[in-house]
Design a protein around this motif. Structure first.
Motif, PDB file in Angstrom:
ATOM      1  N   ALA A   7     -27.256  41.171  26.137  1.00  0.00           N
ATOM      2  CA  ALA A   7     -27.937  42.149  25.338  1.00  0.00           C
ATOM      3  C   ALA A   7     -29.424  41.767  25.282  1.00  0.00           C
ATOM      4  CB  ALA A   7     -27.530  42.211  23.828  1.00  0.00           C
ATOM      5  N   GLU A  51     -28.299  41.508  18.724  1.00  0.00           N
ATOM      6  CA  GLU A  51     -27.459  41.110  19.858  1.00  0.00           C
ATOM      7  C   GLU A  51     -28.054  40.417  20.626  1.00  0.00           C
ATOM      8  OE1 GLU A  51     -27.718  44.060  18.530  1.00  0.00           O
ATOM      9  OE2 GLU A  51     -25.851  44.542  17.466  1.00  0.00           O
ATOM     10  N   TRP A 100     -26.716  36.429  22.035  1.00  0.00           N
ATOM     11  CA  TRP A 100     -26.765  36.329  23.402  1.00  0.00           C
ATOM     12  C   TRP A 100     -27.511  35.074  23.657  1.00  0.00           C
ATOM     13  CZ3 TRP A 100     -24.128  36.404  27.317  1.00  0.00           C
ATOM     14  CH2 TRP A 100     -24.700  36.167  28.909  1.00  0.00           C
TER      15      TRP A 100
END
Length: 846
Positions: free
Chosen positions: A480, A485, A489
């Motif tokens: 992402a 997000e 990640w």
């Protein structure tokens, strides 16, 4: 024979030696980072010209028919000093020496005895006789003895020191007059397996890893002795130090405040000096213990920002003490790592994250993904390894429209898999203070442009319910680029890198190069005479290895030392490496077999090296295969000089004893299959693999440590937080301040300073380093044809070096430099001294 005085039947010689006036051996200080380091000067008590005797030994004439040993000449002393040869590592002196020797009655010299009556040792470099050879393949004007050994007072030895001319012989082809001397010298080097080794000893024997120590806080299974059925491990040099018993786990541990290695295995004067200088410049001695007690009392152990991390390279970390001993406090300033020289943030990209798996400091774990690894996982009981939970659908979400089945058919799916290595230890690791780790699997896709794209990261850890562990808890994180997000990640990638960094240091670097090579070095000295051509081939590739390993056991990997303080597994680090060693197979270390085993290549006779790579632009493999093939050709041609057929290999008593000891003693804990050493091909493949491990493989995993890992954010050694869950305070902090969340997850400040100090030291070439394609003496053999073959090998390496540089300048090969603009240079054969990010030393010398 103008230089021989015929009337007196004198043979003139030149002796080159170095008298002792050196920095105290680093083997005798208390650890790699020691307190109270001193420079000691030794003055010789006696006139050396009257205190050292030499006696020639014939290789063609015996005393009488019943005593086949070669005739021994009369004692002679050093004569006038004809010149002084100054070297960068000390003062080499050249002396004349005259031997009373009649070749008609005494024959041709093939060895000599040396006897010292001085208290101080000296380093005997070489002896050269002005004596025309009768063998056309050797030097027509001289007989040369390449010695390179420390000589102590004669009372230190049971027999006088002997040195042989540098003419190679297989055991069965050795002149009968030298055979007894050859056998006796090997017997001296083997010892009898008893007693405490003294500093002047030259005895090579095996022992288990019972010198790593233990902690008073250990439990019943903590810090076990490594070596044996339960904790298999390669053997190390035996020292015979006293043993103490740890009543908690029943182990017998070696007790010693000093490190012993056979005398000639010590670092050179020059290298010892460099070690001490680098140690003083960084964290040697008095700095490290004070850093924790004083520095951390005035500041937090957390980096408060990425800017504070950068300050270590741009201004330095201020210390409340002086490293140099004056009244001014010092700043601990590190060189800027290559990975952030062009851009401070390119390391964070997905492309760079993936590229370092094939061109970084640990490019030999990634493998081709197998179809069955994506099958639906079955329900498994606690602590059993399980298949991946990643599905085809999750992968295809980031595969640019390519379907999984199509990608499998095109060999385009890869995995970096650390699940099995870490999962069985995570219960212990995650109970350590501040350790929070996963066992990771990273899935990657080969794009049309030849670069790798990460598709998904699977993070697994044992699930705890109350005071019990039940099953495995797994999450899958997808790429992402926005909002929280993206932060998750980035944290998932950090956890992968923590796995990779720890595997790299403990397995790829320490175990798979340093530890596994030491038994080969021990067996070589014990079973292959210095006259043996295979000894002459392999010996340069063991230079300094025994010593650096002993220092590592003392200061880096021992109980409570640097690795345990700063790396994720802490006190379980070495035990984890033992678990991996169980599955180590010598033949799989050959680069072509390794690539095939990992699915990174398939056999293809139409390709230049008989292999077709799954990733064409795989810098480690492309450069490595060129080095491998050049090395193998050199070994093949060299072996052919001495072994006419397979029977010659089978009939070589020293070679067979050497290999039998490697398999049954040096690596005796392993149950894997070994080559039988029954053919020339067995010998060629074996020697090539040993040279590959000791030179190029070690270079590939060592000299990129600081360039990549010197920026700790790129290669953290610890993880201290799991991925935060929604609804928790950590999740809210992560949302509001992503950088702070990242910094609180990875290695903190104090551990970072220690890690960077060690990485800088390990990534630095010594001034006296000897590189692949070089020898430290032009007279390493008297066999001129062997020298010619070696020159061809050296010339080929020069061509390879140019080809590697050309590839690095090819902008179409994106994996060669990547977003961080770091050309892949660690397999360039040559280097200057220092932190150069290139160069293949002959041996594991740092």
């Amino acid at each position: 024979m103008s230089s021989i005085v015929e009337k007196k039947k004198l043979v003139k010689g030149r002796v080159v030696l170095i008298r002792k006036s050196v920095v105290e051996s680093i083997s005798n200080v208390k650890g790699l980072f020691a307190t109270g380091i001193k420079i000691v000067e030794h003055s010789l008590e006696l006139d050396i010209t009257k205190s050292v005797t030499f006696k020639l030994i014939s290789r063609t004439k015996s005393e009488n028919p019943s005593v086949v040993a070669g005739k021994v000449g009369k004692d002679t002393y050093l004569a006038n000093k004809v010149s002084v040869l100054r070297t960068s590592g000390g003062r080499a002196e050249e002396f004349d020496v005259y031997f009373e020797w009649d070749d008609k009655s005494m024959g041709i010299p093939g060895a000599f005895y040396v006897k010292s009556f001085m208290n101080d040792e000296f380093f005997l470099v070489s002896v050269t006789l002005e004596y025309p050879s009768q063998t056309s393949e050797h030097d027509l004007n001289n007989i040369h003895f390449d010695c390179n050994s420390w000589v102590h007072n004669h009372k230190s030895y049971k027999t006088d020191r002997i040195f042989f001319a540098n003419i190679p012989y297989l055991p069965g082809k050795t002149p009968v007059q030298l055979q007894t001397y050859r056998r006796e010298e090997l017997k001296n080097l083997r010892g009898d397996g008893t007693g405490k080794r003294e500093k002047w000893d030259r005895i090579y024997d095996y022992d288990v890893y019972n010198d790593l120590g233990f902690l008073n806080s250990d439990g019943a299974e903590d810090h076990p002795v490594l070596g044996g059925l339960k904790y298999p491990y390669p053997r190390r040099v035996r020292t015979g130090r006293n043993l103490i018993r740890n009543n908690k786990n029943g182990g017998q541990y070696e007790k010693s405040d000093e490190v012993y290695v056979p005398r000639d295995e010590n670092f050179s004067h020059e290298k010892t000096s460099e070690f001490l200088q680098i140690g003083t410049k960084t964290l040697a001695g008095r700095v490290e213990p004070l850093l924790l007690s004083m520095y951390l009392n005035t500041t937090s152990n957390e980096f408060n920002s990425l800017e504070e991390v950068m300050k270590m390279y741009e201004g330095g970390v201020n210390l409340p003490i002086s490293i140099t001993g004056n009244a001014t406090p010092s700043a601990l300033n590190f060189p800027t790592p290559d990975v952030i020289k062009e851009s401070k943030f390119a390391w964070m990209t997905d492309e760079e994250f993936a590229r370092e798996m094939i061109a970084g400091v640990n490019p030999l774990v990634i493998r081709l993904l197998k179809k069955e690894e994506l099958e639906s996982p079955s329900k498994l009981v606690c602590n059993c390894t399980q298949p991946s939970t990643v599905t085809k659908e999750k992968l295809e979400a980031n595969m640019d429209g390519v379907k999984v089945d199509e990608a499998f058919a095109g060999r385009r799916l890869f995995i970096l898999d650390y699940y099995d290595v870490f999962i069985t230890y995570l219960m212990k690791i995650n109970e350590l203070p501040s350790a929070k780790a996963y066992a990771t699997r990273t899935f990657l896709f080969l794009k049309d442009d030849g670069t790798l794209k990460p598709l998904a990261i699977e993070l697994s850890k044992p699930h705890r319910c109350g005071d019990r562990y039940s099953g495995t808890e797994t999450i899958v994180v997808l790429p992402a680029d926005q909002d929280v997000e993206n932060t998750i990640w980035q944290l998932a990638k950090a956890h992968v890198t923590v796995n990779d960094t720890n595997y790299h240091q403990l397995i790829s670097h320490w175990l798979h190069t340093h530890a596994v090579i030491e038994p080969f070095a021990i067996a070589t000295h014990r079973n292959l005479s210095v006259l043996h051509p295979i000894y002459k081939l392999l010996h340069p590739h063991f230079r300094d290895t025994i010593n650096i390993n002993a220092l590592a056991r003392k200061s880096l990997i021992s109980a409570g030392s640097i690795i345990e303080q700063t790396f994720l597994p802490g006190p379980y680090s070495m035990e984890m490496s033992s678990a991996v060693y169980k599955n180590w197979v010598f033949t799989d270390q050959a680069l072509p077999k390794d690539l095939i085993k990992r699915g990174m290549a398939v056999e293809d006779k139409s390709s230049p090296y008989g292999l077709s790579l799954a990733i064409k632009d795989y810098p480690y493999a492309v450069d490595g295969l060129e080095i491998w093939n050049a090395t193998k050709l050199w070994v093949k041609e060299y072996v052919a000089l001495y072994y006419s057929d397979d029977k010659a290999v089978q009939g070589d008593s020293e070679l067979q004893a050497w290999w039998d000891e490697v398999v049954k003693k040096g690596h005796g804990d392993l149950k894997s299959k070994w080559p039988k050493m029954q053919s020339s091909q067995d010998l060629i493949e074996t020697c090539t693999t040993i040279i590959w491990i000791a030179s190029a493989l070690h270079a590939a995993v060592n000299f990129g440590q600081y360039p990549y890992g010197g920026y700790i954010m790129n290669r953290p050694t610890q993880s201290r937080r799991w991925i935060p869950e929604p609804g928790t305070q950590e999740y809210e902090e992560m949302t509001n301040n992503p950088h702070e969340a990242f910094l609180k997850t990875v290695t903190p400040k104090y551990q970072t300073v220690i890690d960077l100090t060690v990485m800088e030291l390990l990534s630095t070439h010594a001034k006296d380093e000897v590189y692949l394609g070089q020898r430290n003496s032009l007279n390493w053999t008297a066999h001129e044809e062997a020298k010619d073959l070696f020159k061809r090998f050296r010339d080929e390496l020069g061509k390879i070096e140019k080809e590697i540089s050309d590839r690095n300048n090819n902008k179409g090969l994106k994996n060669r430099t990547g977003p961080v603009k770091m050309p892949y240079t660690v397999l360039l054969p040559s280097s200057e001294p220092g932190l150069t990010f290139r160069g293949i030393p002959n041996s594991i010398s740092i």
